[in-house]
Enzyme design. Structure first.
Site, PDB file in Angstrom:
ATOM      1  N   ALA A 139      36.569  10.388   1.987  1.00 62.18           N
ATOM      2  CA  ALA A 139      37.598  11.430   1.830  1.00 62.18           C
ATOM      3  C   ALA A 139      38.748  10.941   0.945  1.00 62.18           C
ATOM      4  CB  ALA A 139      38.105  11.848   3.197  1.00 62.18           C
ATOM      5  N   ASP A 199      30.874   1.249  -1.884  1.00 65.67           N
ATOM      6  CA  ASP A 199      30.765   1.931  -0.590  1.00 65.67           C
ATOM      7  C   ASP A 199      29.303   1.845  -0.173  1.00 65.67           C
ATOM      8  OD1 ASP A 199      30.597   3.807   1.569  1.00 65.67           O
ATOM      9  OD2 ASP A 199      32.380   4.814   0.806  1.00 65.67           O
ATOM     10  N   ARG A 233      35.556  17.838   3.054  1.00 67.38           N
ATOM     11  CA  ARG A 233      36.756  17.197   2.482  1.00 67.38           C
ATOM     12  C   ARG A 233      36.459  16.256   1.321  1.00 67.38           C
ATOM     13  NH1 ARG A 233      34.810  15.628   6.975  1.00 67.38           N
ATOM     14  NH2 ARG A 233      34.296  13.446   7.347  1.00 67.38           N
ATOM     15  N   LYS A 245      27.316   7.384  -1.720  1.00 60.85           N
ATOM     16  CA  LYS A 245      28.624   7.975  -2.017  1.00 60.85           C
ATOM     17  C   LYS A 245      29.221   7.442  -3.319  1.00 60.85           C
ATOM     18  CE  LYS A 245      30.174   9.249   2.594  1.00 60.85           C
ATOM     19  NZ  LYS A 245      31.160   9.101   3.658  1.00 60.85           N
ATOM     20  N   ASP A 286      37.899   3.369   6.453  1.00 63.65           N
ATOM     21  CA  ASP A 286      38.063   4.142   7.682  1.00 63.65           C
ATOM     22  C   ASP A 286      38.013   3.253   8.921  1.00 63.65           C
ATOM     23  OD1 ASP A 286      35.468   3.390   7.720  1.00 63.65           O
ATOM     24  OD2 ASP A 286      34.608   5.393   7.939  1.00 63.65           O
ATOM     25  N   ASN A 287      38.228   1.940   8.749  1.00 66.43           N
ATOM     26  CA  ASN A 287      38.255   1.078   9.936  1.00 66.43           C
ATOM     27  C   ASN A 287      39.164  -0.124   9.692  1.00 66.43           C
ATOM     28  OD1 ASN A 287      36.452  -1.509   9.305  1.00 66.43           O
ATOM     29  ND2 ASN A 287      35.535   0.272   8.300  1.00 66.43           N
ATOM     30  N   CYS A 330      33.243  -0.370  35.615  1.00 62.60           N
ATOM     31  CA  CYS A 330      32.907   0.427  36.803  1.00 62.60           C
ATOM     32  C   CYS A 330      33.523   1.826  36.712  1.00 62.60           C
ATOM     33  CB  CYS A 330      33.362  -0.289  38.070  1.00 62.60           C
ATOM     34  SG  CYS A 330      35.141  -0.419  38.232  1.00 62.60           S
TER      35      CYS A 330
END
Length: 700
Positions: free
Chosen positions: A319, A345, A356, A369, A417-418, A473
Site C-alpha cells: 500500500a 518485496d 488500496r 508485487k 508492514d512489520n 490457559c
C-alpha cells in the site's frame, strides 16, 4: 459530496451556497495546492451529524464490584487498564444482583482511574452487587453546524493546526489565498516565479484585504513568506497533490459515512522548510520545457538534477510502496542513467490488496508485487531507472544487499508492514549512515519519521512497550475478550493446517532423521508432535471430500461442545477455589456448549471452510457445491454420525496463568515416544508412493 479544485473564490461561493441550502445538503469540499502551500475548506451543511467521532472500537471493562452509594464506585478487574475518560457515557450488561443497571440506559463516568471510576448514579436503593457485569462505552452522536463559505471567509473561527510551531501561519495563509485569487482575477495569470514586481503586487493586495478585517486584522504581515507563496503559486507539486488528495479523499468518506470527525472548516498547510537552504537565483528557476518545470520553478534546476541522479532503495511495494513509487516516478527521482531505484518485496499480489495498492489490477493477482509495481511506475515515467527484486531484506539476503550495494545508496525508503523488518533496515541504515524515510499506517491513523544520520534519533532508538500476551490457559479455556478467541483460532489454524502437514512432510522426506530427532528431544513436545503426525496420517486421514466434512463436523463438536462440557464438568458453575472464592468470578466467563444446526449459517460456513482447507492439505478435489451454503452441503454435513460425549473424571485442565504449554510432561515420555515411532513406521508403509501434504499458510 462535491469536490472543487482550481476554482475562483466567486464561483466557489456560488456553488457552496447551492450545496449548503440544498435539501438534503450536499457536502462541499474545496481544495487548492499552490507550490508548497495548500488549503482545504469543508462545508457539510447547516446541521451535520457525526455518528462516530473517532472510529475507535468502544472501550469496555469487566466489572469486579459496584458499591451501593451516591455516586456509585465501579471497580473493574485489574488485568487491563480502563480507557474511560471523565464525561464518557457507559452502559452495563450481565450484572448479577444489581440488575437495575442492566436497563441499557447510558450513565456518565466521573473520576476515571486506571481500574475504577465513579458513576453519576445513586445506587443506594439498588440490589446488592453479586457478580459479573460488562461495562461498555456509548458514543453519542455529535452535531456540527457548518458555516457557508461566504460567511466563513470573513469569520474563519479556529483553523485546524497541523504544526504547532507555526501557530501564526493559518491566518496569514487565509489572507494569502484570498490575495492570490484577486491577483488572478485582475491579471488573468499567476505571479511569475522570481518576479519582484509580482511579489510586491501580491503583498499590496494582502495588506488591503487585511485592512478590511476589523477585529480579525493581523498585526504584521510576513513578506518573506508571501514572497515564497507568490513565487511558487503557479506550480502544482506532486507530494503536495498526493497529500491533499489523501486528505480530501478522507473527507469525502467522512461526509458519506458520518464516521470520524470532519475537517472543521479550514485547513492550511505549508512546507516552506523543504526549500533549499541557499537562496535561489532567478535564472535557476527558469522553465526547461520538461515535465519537471513546476518543481524547477520552486526548487531550482540543481536540486532537480540531484533528484534524477539519486540512488534509492525502497523496501516493500504494498500500500505505501505503490504511493511512494508513483511519487518518485512523478518527481523524476532516479530518472536518469546515473540514478537508480531498487525495489524489493517477497510478496505476491492478492485480491484483497486491490482496494488500496492502486498500481495493481485484477489480472496481476498471483504475480510478484515489486515487478508489477515497477512496471506500472515506468508507465508513469518511462525514464525511471528501476530494478525490481523479490528478496526479503533480512540477514539471510546480505549476499544480495551487500556492503557495496549499501555504500552506493543516497537514501532508503521503508514501505513495510512489520516491526522486525523495520528494525533490521534501521540497523543497516545506522551502520552505513544512510538517511531513512520511515512510515506506517493503521486504519485512518498514520505516522512518518525522517531519520538523518548525526541529526535525528533513529527508528530503533525508541521502542513501543511489548504487547501484553494472554496466558495460554486463558486463551484455551477461559477467554474473556474477542482477542483471546482470535489468538486461539489462529493458533489452531496454524497447528492443524500448517505445522502438522509440514511435520508430516518432514517425516516422509527423511524418516530416519525425523525419528532420531524425536528420540533425542524425548520430551512432551516431541511426544505431542508424533501423536499429531500419526493422527493426521492414520486416525484422521482423509481420502474423499466426505471424509473432510466428517473431520470438520467432529472438530466442531470437539471445539464448541465437548470441550465446554468437560470444562463445566471439571469446574461446575458453583465450584470454589482453594481460597474459598467462586471459581467462575471475573474475568472468567462461564461457558455454554453449542448445539450444531446445519440451518445456522455461521456454523455451516465453519464446517465448509474447514472441509475445504482440510481437502487442500490432502490434495483432494473440492466439489463446486462445497463452495456455497446450500441444500447439498447441509445434507452432506447432516450425514455425519457424531458419537455421544461423556465427560471424564480426573481430567487435568491447566489453570496456572504462568504455564507456557497446555501439554503436561509425563513420567515416561521416552517410552511413549518409542511406541509412537513404531506405530508411525508401520503407517508409513501403507501410504501410496510419493504421498505428501500441502501446508496452508494463514492468509487474511
Amino acid at each position: 459530496a462535491v469536490v472543487f479544485t482550481d476554482i475562483t473564490l466567486e464561483k466557489a461561493v456560488e456553488f457552496d451556497d447551492y450545496c449548503h441550502n440544498h435539501q438534503p445538503p450536499i457536502a462541499f469540499i474545496k481544495s487548492e495546492v499552490r507550490g508548497l502551500f495548500g488549503s482545504v475548506f469543508c462545508d457539510f451543511g447547516p446541521e451535520f451529524t457525526v455518528l462516530d467521532v473517532d472510529g475507535e472500537e468502544p472501550h469496555t471493562g469487566i466489572v469486579a464490584s459496584i458499591s451501593n452509594d451516591n455516586p456509585a464506585l465501579v471497580s473493574c478487574v485489574d488485568d487491563e487498564r480502563l480507557e474511560f475518560q471523565d464525561g464518557d457515557l457507559v452502559v452495563f450488561s450481565e450484572v448479577h444482583g444489581m440488575t437495575e443497571l442492566n436497563d441499557g440506559k447510558p450513565r456518565k463516568v466521573k473520576n476515571a482511574r486506571p481500574y475504577s471510576f465513579f458513576l453519576e448514579e445513586d445506587t443506594s436503593s439498588f440490589g446488592t452487587y453479586v457478580r459479573g457485569g460488562i461495562v461498555t462505552q456509548v458514543k453519542p452522536p455529535k452535531v456540527l453546524k457548518f458555516k457557508p463559505l461566504k460567511e466563513a471567509m470573513k469569520e474563519p473561527g479556529e483553523f485546524l493546526m497541523s504544526d504547532f510551531s507555526k501557530f501564526d501561519r493559518p491566518p496569514l495563509l487565509h489572507l494569502a489565498f484570498q490575495a492570490l485569487d484577486k491577483f488572478r482575477n485582475e491579471l488573468g495569470r499567476f505571479p511569475v516565479a522570481g518576479s519582484t514586481d509580482d511579489v510586491q503586487r501580491l503583498v499590496d493586495l494582502a495588506i488591503s484585504i487585511n485592512e478590511t478585517l476589523g477585529d480579525g486584522k493581523l498585526e504584521e504581515i510576513d513578506k518573506k513568506l508571501l514572497q515564497h507563496f507568490a513565487s511558487g503559486s503557479r506550480a502544482v507539486l506532486n507530494p503536495m497533490a498526493a497529500m491533499f488528495g489523501g486528505i480530501v479523499g478522507q473527507e469525502v468518506v467522512k461526509a458519506c459515512s458520518g464516521k470520524f470527525h470532519p475537517l472543521y472548516q479550514f485547513f492550511y498547510f505549508d512546507s516552506v522548510e523543504s526549500l533549499p537552504v541557499e537562496p535561489l537565483e532567478p535564472g535557476d528557476l527558469k522553465p526547461e520545457n520538461t515535465r519537471y518545470d513546476a518543481q524547477i520553478s520552486v526548487f531550482g534546476s540543481k536540486l532537480q538534477n540531484k533528484l534524477e541522479q539519486a540512488k534509492i532503495f525502497m523496501v516493500g511495494s504494498g500500500a505505501l510502496g505503490c504511493e511512494f513509487l508513483k511519487n518518485l516516478a512523478l518527481m523524476g527521482i532516479s530518472c536518469s542513467q546515473n540514478g537508480k531505484l531498487t525495489v524489493t518485496d517477497d510478496d505476491v499480489i492478492e485480491k484483497s490488496n486491490l482496494s488500496r495498492q492502486f498500481l495493481f489490477r485484477d489480472w496481476n493477482i498471483g504475480q510478484p508485487k515489486s515487478t508489477v509495481a515497477a512496471t506500472a511506475a515506468m508507465a508513469i515515467n518511462p525514464k525511471l531507472h528501476v530494478e525490481a527484486l523479490q528478496n526479503r531484506a533480512s540477514p539471510e539476503t546480505e549476499n544480495v544487499f551487500n556492503d557495496a550495494f549499501w555504500e552506493n545508496l543516497d537514501a532508503v525508503v521503508n514501505a513495510l508492514d512489520n516491526v522486525t523488518a523495520r528494525m533490521y533496515i534501521d540497523s543497516r541504515c545506522v551502520y552505513f549512515q544512510k538517511p531513512l524515510l520511515e512510515s506506517g499506517t493503521l486504519g485512518a491513523k498514520c505516522n512518518a519519521q525522517m531519520v538523518i544520520p548525526h541529526l535525528t534519533e533513529n527508528y530503533g532508538a525508541s521502542r513501543d512497550p511489548p504487547e501484553k500476551q494472554a496466558p495460554m490457559c486463558t486463551v484455551h479455556s477461559f477467554p474473556h475478550n474477542i482477542d483471546h478467541c482470535l489468538t486461539w483460532a489462529r493458533s489452531e489454524f496454524e497447528g492443524l493446517l500448517e505445522k502438522t502437514p509440514t511435520e508430516v512432510n518432514g517425516f516422509l522426506s527423511n524418516p530416519s532423521v525425523y525419528v532420531a530427532a524425536a528420540r533425542t528431544a524425548g520430551d512432551a513436545q516431541a511426544r505431542d508432535q508424533l501423536e499429531r503426525v500419526i493422527e493426521c496420517l492414520h486416525g484422521d486421514k482423509c481420502e474423499t471430500f466426505q471424509d473432510c466434512i466428517t473431520w470438520a463436523r467432529l472438530k466442531f463438536e470437539d471445539y464448541f461442545s465437548n470441550r465446554v462440557k468437560q470444562l463445566t464438568y471439571t469446574f461446575p458453575e458453583d465450584s470454589m477455589t482453594s481460597s474459598g472464592a467462586p471459581f467462575w468470578s471475573a474475568p472468567k466467563r462461564f461457558p455454554r456448549p453449542l448445539e450444531f444446526s446445519s440451518t445456522d449459517p455461521s456454523q455451516l460456513n465453519f464446517i465448509l471452510a474447514a472441509s475445504i482447507l482440510r481437502a487442500e492439505t490432502f490434495g483432494i478435489p473440492i466439489p463446486d457445491w462445497a463452495k456455497t451454503r446450500n441444500k447439498v452441503a447441509a445434507e452432506a454435513v447432516d450425514k455425519v454420525i457424531v458419537p455421544e460425549f461423556q465427560p471424564k473424571q480426573g481430567v487435568k485442565i491447566v489453570t496456572d496463568e504462568k504455564a507456557t504449554s497446555i501439554s503436561s510432561a509425563s513420567v515416561d515420555d521416552a517410552g511413549v515416544i518409542e511406541e509412537l515411532i513404531t506405530k508411525l513406521e508401520q503407517i508409513s508403509k501403507t501410504l501410496p508412493p510419493g504421498f505428501h501434504m500441502n501446508p496452508i499458510q494463514f492468509e487474511k
